[in-house]
Design a protein around this motif. Structure first.
Motif, PDB file in Angstrom:
ATOM      1  N   UNK A  80      15.741   0.745 -25.976  1.00  0.00           N
ATOM      2  CA  UNK A  80      14.839   1.601 -25.108  1.00  0.00           C
ATOM      3  C   UNK A  80      14.043   0.904 -24.312  1.00  0.00           C
ATOM      4  N   UNK A  81      13.345  -0.251 -24.708  1.00  0.00           N
ATOM      5  CA  UNK A  81      12.518  -0.982 -23.789  1.00  0.00           C
ATOM      6  C   UNK A  81      13.417  -1.865 -22.926  1.00  0.00           C
ATOM      7  N   UNK A  82      14.600  -2.074 -23.352  1.00  0.00           N
ATOM      8  CA  UNK A  82      15.387  -3.041 -22.457  1.00  0.00           C
ATOM      9  C   UNK A  82      15.693  -2.139 -21.071  1.00  0.00           C
ATOM     10  N   UNK A  83      16.104  -0.809 -21.388  1.00  0.00           N
ATOM     11  CA  UNK A  83      16.736   0.290 -20.501  1.00  0.00           C
ATOM     12  C   UNK A  83      15.371   0.463 -19.494  1.00  0.00           C
ATOM     13  N   UNK A  84      14.339   0.743 -20.122  1.00  0.00           N
ATOM     14  CA  UNK A  84      13.214   0.763 -19.340  1.00  0.00           C
ATOM     15  C   UNK A  84      12.854  -0.395 -18.315  1.00  0.00           C
ATOM     16  N   UNK A  85      12.785  -1.710 -18.857  1.00  0.00           N
ATOM     17  CA  UNK A  85      12.715  -2.850 -18.005  1.00  0.00           C
ATOM     18  C   UNK A  85      13.634  -2.748 -16.899  1.00  0.00           C
ATOM     19  N   UNK A  86      14.879  -2.525 -17.174  1.00  0.00           N
ATOM     20  CA  UNK A  86      15.993  -2.574 -16.231  1.00  0.00           C
ATOM     21  C   UNK A  86      15.603  -1.485 -15.076  1.00  0.00           C
ATOM     22  N   UNK A  87      15.341  -0.297 -15.541  1.00  0.00           N
ATOM     23  CA  UNK A  87      14.935   0.739 -14.498  1.00  0.00           C
ATOM     24  C   UNK A  87      13.685   0.315 -13.618  1.00  0.00           C
ATOM     25  N   UNK A  88      12.735  -0.216 -14.437  1.00  0.00           N
ATOM     26  CA  UNK A  88      11.613  -0.600 -13.622  1.00  0.00           C
ATOM     27  C   UNK A  88      12.129  -1.528 -12.526  1.00  0.00           C
ATOM     28  N   UNK A  89      12.715  -2.810 -12.997  1.00  0.00           N
ATOM     29  CA  UNK A  89      13.017  -3.593 -12.052  1.00  0.00           C
ATOM     30  C   UNK A  89      13.959  -3.075 -11.049  1.00  0.00           C
ATOM     31  N   UNK A  90      14.739  -2.304 -11.238  1.00  0.00           N
ATOM     32  CA  UNK A  90      15.571  -1.410 -10.232  1.00  0.00           C
ATOM     33  C   UNK A  90      14.863  -0.867  -9.382  1.00  0.00           C
ATOM     34  N   UNK A  91      13.918  -0.107  -9.764  1.00  0.00           N
ATOM     35  CA  UNK A  91      13.105   0.751  -8.890  1.00  0.00           C
ATOM     36  C   UNK A  91      12.120  -0.100  -7.987  1.00  0.00           C
ATOM     37  N   UNK A  92      11.596  -1.193  -8.671  1.00  0.00           N
ATOM     38  CA  UNK A  92      10.546  -1.842  -7.965  1.00  0.00           C
ATOM     39  C   UNK A  92      11.149  -2.952  -7.007  1.00  0.00           C
ATOM     40  N   UNK A  93      12.408  -3.045  -7.123  1.00  0.00           N
ATOM     41  CA  UNK A  93      13.026  -4.331  -6.263  1.00  0.00           C
ATOM     42  C   UNK A  93      13.078  -3.916  -4.953  1.00  0.00           C
ATOM     43  N   UNK A  94      12.734  -4.822  -4.002  1.00  0.00           N
ATOM     44  CA  UNK A  94      12.676  -4.610  -2.547  1.00  0.00           C
ATOM     45  C   UNK A  94      14.036  -4.432  -1.982  1.00  0.00           C
ATOM     46  N   UNK A  95      14.217  -3.294  -1.431  1.00  0.00           N
ATOM     47  CA  UNK A  95      15.423  -3.070  -0.818  1.00  0.00           C
ATOM     48  C   UNK A  95      16.232  -3.870   0.193  1.00  0.00           C
ATOM     49  N   UNK A  96      17.117  -4.446   0.013  1.00  0.00           N
ATOM     50  CA  UNK A  96      17.709  -5.426   1.106  1.00  0.00           C
ATOM     51  C   UNK A  96      18.529  -4.594   2.239  1.00  0.00           C
ATOM     52  N   UNK A  97      18.075  -4.530   3.560  1.00  0.00           N
ATOM     53  CA  UNK A  97      18.976  -3.938   4.455  1.00  0.00           C
ATOM     54  C   UNK A  97      20.261  -4.399   4.269  1.00  0.00           C
ATOM     55  N   UNK A  98      21.218  -3.468   4.828  1.00  0.00           N
ATOM     56  CA  UNK A  98      22.729  -3.831   4.709  1.00  0.00           C
ATOM     57  C   UNK A  98      23.055  -4.696   5.766  1.00  0.00           C
ATOM     58  N   UNK A  99      22.290  -4.958   6.776  1.00  0.00           N
ATOM     59  CA  UNK A  99      22.549  -5.858   7.840  1.00  0.00           C
ATOM     60  C   UNK A  99      22.105  -7.175   7.444  1.00  0.00           C
ATOM     61  N   UNK A 100      21.407  -7.432   6.512  1.00  0.00           N
ATOM     62  CA  UNK A 100      20.552  -8.801   6.239  1.00  0.00           C
ATOM     63  C   UNK A 100      21.915  -9.829   6.149  1.00  0.00           C
TER      64      UNK A 100
END
Lengths: 271, 203
Positions: free
Chosen positions: A64-84
């Motif tokens: 559960x902790x691992x999944x929560x961490x993964x979701x948190x990292x996924x959400x808080x990660x800065x979105x990279x534009x497609x054309x970068x």
């Protein structure tokens, strides 16, 4: 043991009463009670089901902790534009154009050194000297001309298969769309750096590495002296600049147009 | 008429001198605590019949006695995790039984069951009929006298006869002091002796 009766040894006992009681009380525990008690005793020794699966609880919590961490990292990660990636690719191309000699030298040298054991001894010195020889800086006029990579090599060496292999060629998938993106990236870089486009050697590099079909679209519209002779032509040039996204240069040209031809009514910028 | 016949001559109930069995009850309990079910079986076989008789004389009904009997052993099984051989196991066992019986009485306020079971006694084939009758009458008188005893005196007597506990151990089980226990036991024995010595016509 208490099932084997003992004789009391103090004054409170009476042998006759004791014998009479023993004659009276000879009952035995029921068999079903014996079975029930022994079964319960054996059952108590077996580990309960909850205890046997006790190890799953920490594992479940860890998951559960691992999944929560993964979701948190996924959400808080800065979105990279497609054309970068394309922009980064264009930036690399711009860097490549800023030092074309060095890059070509390195790539050619690397390729030559990698293929060196497979070549004959008489070719190797020439190739090595060519690969390691620093290229003289080209004149500004030469920089403005589209130059193919093959032109950097001597005609004699150009026919060598080694050079053909070492010649940087544009990938086949580098199509018009990529060329447009390259153009936009180039404009962005130039605007950020504030360099003059005429003196920017990037234009040469772009033209040099763009496919033949894309070379025309990569040319930046420029208001030359012929355009500046006539206000209508100058204005048309300014419009082309605006359409090309060069708003800043278009504004400058528009100001110069107003100063040069004060009588000419300059239409307002669409922006 | 005095009842002087050897009552235990045909009972078949084992008699042993007061000595610690081998292995000791505490050791068996500790072995059971460590997972040895055979040790518990040995321990159970040592005490099951005496405990059942103790509860049967108290409850006066076989079904009630059986219920309390299983409850007592259930608590013993459950107490194996915390068992410490600080006292004699028999004292521990009968203290649990004593408390379970008190709880049973509290649960069943209308404790009106009576023990109507005739002791399963098989007379000797060569025994004279008048002796058989006289022995049966003596058992009835003793049983009636035991039933009429106050609970505390009966408890002390049964703990002495069935569990083989000393005065101090009986006092520990019943939660009283030694002198009180001794007094209760003396009263109980005297009453039972008087009942046994009663003439047959008294019944």
């Amino acid at each position: 043991m208490t099932n084997e009766r003992k004789t009391p040894d103090d004054s409170t006992s009476d042998e006759l009463v004791t014998q009479a009681y023993r004659d009276l009380a000879n009952e035995q525990a029921p068999q079903r009670s014996d079975d029930a008690v022994l079964r319960a005793a054996a059952k108590a020794l077996r580990p309960p089901y909850q205890r046997s699966i006790l190890w799953t609880r920490p594992v479940a919590w860890a998951a559960v902790v691992a999944i929560c961490l993964a979701i948190t990292l996924q959400v808080t990660q800065v979105p990279v534009p497609n054309d970068v990636p394309a922009i980064m690719q264009m930036q690399e191309a711009v860097d490549y154009r800023e030092a074309p000699e060095k890059t070509e030298q390195e790539s050619t040298g690397r390729q030559l050194l990698q293929d060196a054991p497979a070549r004959s001894d008489d070719q190797e010195p020439a190739l090595r000297s060519r690969a390691t020889r620093p290229l003289s800086p080209a004149s500004p006029e030469q920089d403005l001309q589209p130059v193919s990579p093959e032109e950097h090599f001597e005609p004699a060496l150009r026919d060598q298969p080694v050079l053909q292999e070492a010649t940087p060629t544009m990938p086949a998938e580098f199509e018009m769309q990529d060329a447009d993106m390259l153009q936009r990236a180039e404009d962005m870089v130039r605007l950020q750096s504030g360099d003059n486009k005429e003196s920017d050697p990037a234009a040469v590099g772009v033209s040099a590495y763009a496919p033949a079909g894309a070379s025309l679209s990569l040319e930046v519209p420029v208001c030359n002296e012929d355009d500046r002779q006539d206000p209508q032509d100058w204005l048309a040039c300014i419009v082309r600049l605006e359409q090309a996204g060069l708003a800043e240069e278009a504004t400058l040209e528009r100001d110069q147009l107003g100063e040069t031809f004060p009588d000419f009514v300059v239409p307002a910028s669409p922006e | 008429m005095s009842y002087a016949l050897p009552l235990c001559s045909t009972t078949g109930v084992a008699y042993a001198p007061r000595m610690e069995p081998n292995p000791a009850d505490s050791a068996l309990m500790l072995r059971y605590k460590d997972g040895d079910i055979k040790a518990f079986e040995t321990l159970y076989r040592r005490h099951n019949d005496a405990l059942y008789r103790y509860l049967l004389r108290h409850c006066r009904h076989p079904d009630s006695a059986e219920d309390v009997f299983q409850e007592v052993w259930g608590k013993i099984i459950k107490a194996r995790e915390t068992y410490r051989p600080t006292a004699k196991f028999t004292t521990f066992l009968y203290r649990v039984a004593h408390n379970c019986f008190i709880d049973h009485i509290r649960r069943n306020k209308r404790h009106t069951h009576t023990l109507d079971i005739e002791p399963d006694h098989q007379p000797d084939p060569g025994e004279p009929p008048e002796t058989i009758v006289e022995r049966s009458l003596a058992r009835r008188r003793l049983d009636a006298a035991l039933r009429d005893l106050p609970d505390e005196q009966r408890d002390a007597f049964l703990l002495r006869e069935e569990a083989g506990l000393t005065l101090d151990e009986i006092a520990a089980v019943t939660g009283t002091n030694r002198e009180t226990t001794k007094s209760r036991l003396r009263y109980a024995v005297n009453k039972l002796r008087a009942a046994i010595d009663e003439p047959a016509e008294a019944l």
